[in-house]
Design an enzyme around this catalytic site. Structure first.
Site, PDB file in Angstrom:
ATOM      1  N   HIS A 192      12.202 -39.745 -23.639  1.00 29.12           N
ATOM      2  CA  HIS A 192      13.166 -40.565 -24.390  1.00 29.12           C
ATOM      3  C   HIS A 192      14.596 -40.268 -23.910  1.00 29.12           C
ATOM      4  O   HIS A 192      15.404 -41.173 -23.701  1.00 29.12           O
ATOM      5  CB  HIS A 192      13.131 -40.238 -25.889  1.00 29.12           C
ATOM      6  CG  HIS A 192      11.871 -40.606 -26.607  1.00 29.12           C
ATOM      7  ND1 HIS A 192      11.138 -39.705 -27.352  1.00 29.12           N
ATOM      8  CD2 HIS A 192      11.220 -41.784 -26.723  1.00 29.12           C
ATOM      9  CE1 HIS A 192      10.106 -40.315 -27.895  1.00 29.12           C
ATOM     10  NE2 HIS A 192      10.122 -41.582 -27.529  1.00 29.12           N
ATOM     11  N   LYS A 230       3.356 -46.094 -40.292  1.00 25.89           N
ATOM     12  CA  LYS A 230       2.881 -44.895 -39.594  1.00 25.89           C
ATOM     13  C   LYS A 230       3.150 -43.625 -40.401  1.00 25.89           C
ATOM     14  O   LYS A 230       4.176 -43.512 -41.078  1.00 25.89           O
ATOM     15  CB  LYS A 230       3.629 -44.747 -38.266  1.00 25.89           C
ATOM     16  CG  LYS A 230       3.011 -45.499 -37.129  1.00 25.89           C
ATOM     17  CD  LYS A 230       3.655 -45.032 -35.818  1.00 25.89           C
ATOM     18  CE  LYS A 230       3.910 -46.192 -34.901  1.00 25.89           C
ATOM     19  NZ  LYS A 230       4.864 -45.881 -33.846  1.00 25.89           N
ATOM     20  N   ARG A 261       6.561 -46.186 -18.826  1.00 31.44           N
ATOM     21  CA  ARG A 261       6.082 -45.016 -18.073  1.00 31.44           C
ATOM     22  C   ARG A 261       5.039 -45.456 -17.059  1.00 31.44           C
ATOM     23  O   ARG A 261       5.205 -45.351 -15.871  1.00 31.44           O
ATOM     24  CB  ARG A 261       5.461 -43.976 -19.033  1.00 31.44           C
ATOM     25  CG  ARG A 261       6.465 -43.301 -19.939  1.00 31.44           C
ATOM     26  CD  ARG A 261       5.811 -42.644 -21.094  1.00 31.44           C
ATOM     27  NE  ARG A 261       5.074 -43.637 -21.889  1.00 31.44           N
ATOM     28  CZ  ARG A 261       4.484 -43.397 -23.033  1.00 31.44           C
ATOM     29  NH1 ARG A 261       4.498 -42.195 -23.545  1.00 31.44           N
ATOM     30  NH2 ARG A 261       3.860 -44.355 -23.689  1.00 31.44           N
ATOM     31  N   SER A 293       5.489 -38.533 -27.569  1.00 36.19           N
ATOM     32  CA  SER A 293       5.639 -37.679 -28.760  1.00 36.19           C
ATOM     33  C   SER A 293       4.274 -37.224 -29.247  1.00 36.19           C
ATOM     34  O   SER A 293       4.123 -36.085 -29.715  1.00 36.19           O
ATOM     35  CB  SER A 293       6.345 -38.449 -29.877  1.00 36.19           C
ATOM     36  OG  SER A 293       7.647 -38.782 -29.503  1.00 36.19           O
TER      37      SER A 293
END
Ligand code: PNS
Length: 161
Positions: free
Chosen positions: A18, A42, A91, A129
Site C-alpha cells: 500500500h 467485512k 499486483r 493485508s
C-alpha cells in the site's frame, strides 16, 4: 486546478505494498486522499480508529497524503471530495477481475469517475493485508512486510517470538 485523487481501501493494516502505491501516487497527484472504509460488512482485525492511527504514523513522510474515512459508496465519497480520480494498486493478473468489477460498478454509479491503476514494485506482488495478518497470527516475522506502526500493532495483538 490541483489534481486530487482518492486511494480507497480497508488498510487492515497498511502494508509496504500500500505504502509503495501511496508514494507513487503522491509523485503524480498534488493531493492523495487515503480513504479508509469503515462500516462495511467485512470483519476487520483493527477498528477504524486504530487503522487510521497506524496510517497516520506510516504516512508522516508524505506531506500531500491526506487521511480520511468514508462509509457508503466510493462514488458518493468522490463526489463529496470534489474529485473524479480513484487510484487502485495492481499486483498480479489475478487482481484484475475484482478491480475490473469495482471500476465498472463505480463508473455505472458515476460515469465520470476514472480509476487510475498503479503497479506495485514486483517485490510486493505477493503481499496483502490478509497474508500479513495470517503470518502475524502465527507470530511469524512481518517486519519486512509492513511499516513499523503496523508491525507494532500486529505484535501487540498476537505477540512475537
Ligand atoms: O482494500 P480493499 O478492501 O480491496 O478496498 C475495497 C474498497 C474499499 C475500495 C471497496 O470495497 C469500496 O469502494 N467499497 C465502498 C462501497 C462501494 O462503493 N461499492 C461499490 C463498488 S464495489
Amino acid at each position: 486546478m490541483p489534481k486530487k485523487a482518492i486511494y480507497p481501501g480497508s488498510f487492515d493494516p497498511i502494508t509496504n505494498g500500500h505504502l509503495d502505491i501511496i508514494e507513487r501516487a503522491a509523485q503524480i497527484f498534488d493531493e492523495v486522499i487515503v480513504a479508509v472504509l469503515h462500516n462495511d460488512a467485512k470483519q476487520h482485525l483493527f477498528p477504524v480508529e486504530q487503522r487510521m492511527e497506524i496510517l497516520r504514523a506510516a504516512l508522516q513522510h508524505i506531506p500531500n497524503a491526506v487521511l480520511q474515512t468514508f462509509d457508503g459508496l466510493l462514488a458518493d465519497f468522490a463526489e463529496a471530495s470534489g474529485t473524479n480520480l480513484v487510484i487502485r494498486g495492481l499486483r498480479v493478473v489475478s487482481d484484475f477481475d475484482y478491480e475490473f468489477q469495482i471500476t465498472l460498478t463505480n463508473r455505472q454509479l458515476k460515469p465520470d469517475l476514472e480509476t487510475v491503476f498503479l503497479m506495485t514494485d514486483a517485490k510486493y506482488s505477493f503481499l496483502s493485508s490478509s497474508v500479513v495478518r495470517q503470518i502475524a497470527s502465527f507470530r511469524g516475522n512481518i517486519e519486512q512486510l509492513v511499516p513499523p506502526a503496523s508491525a507494532a500493532a500486529l505484535k501487540n495483538k498476537f505477540g512475537s517470538r
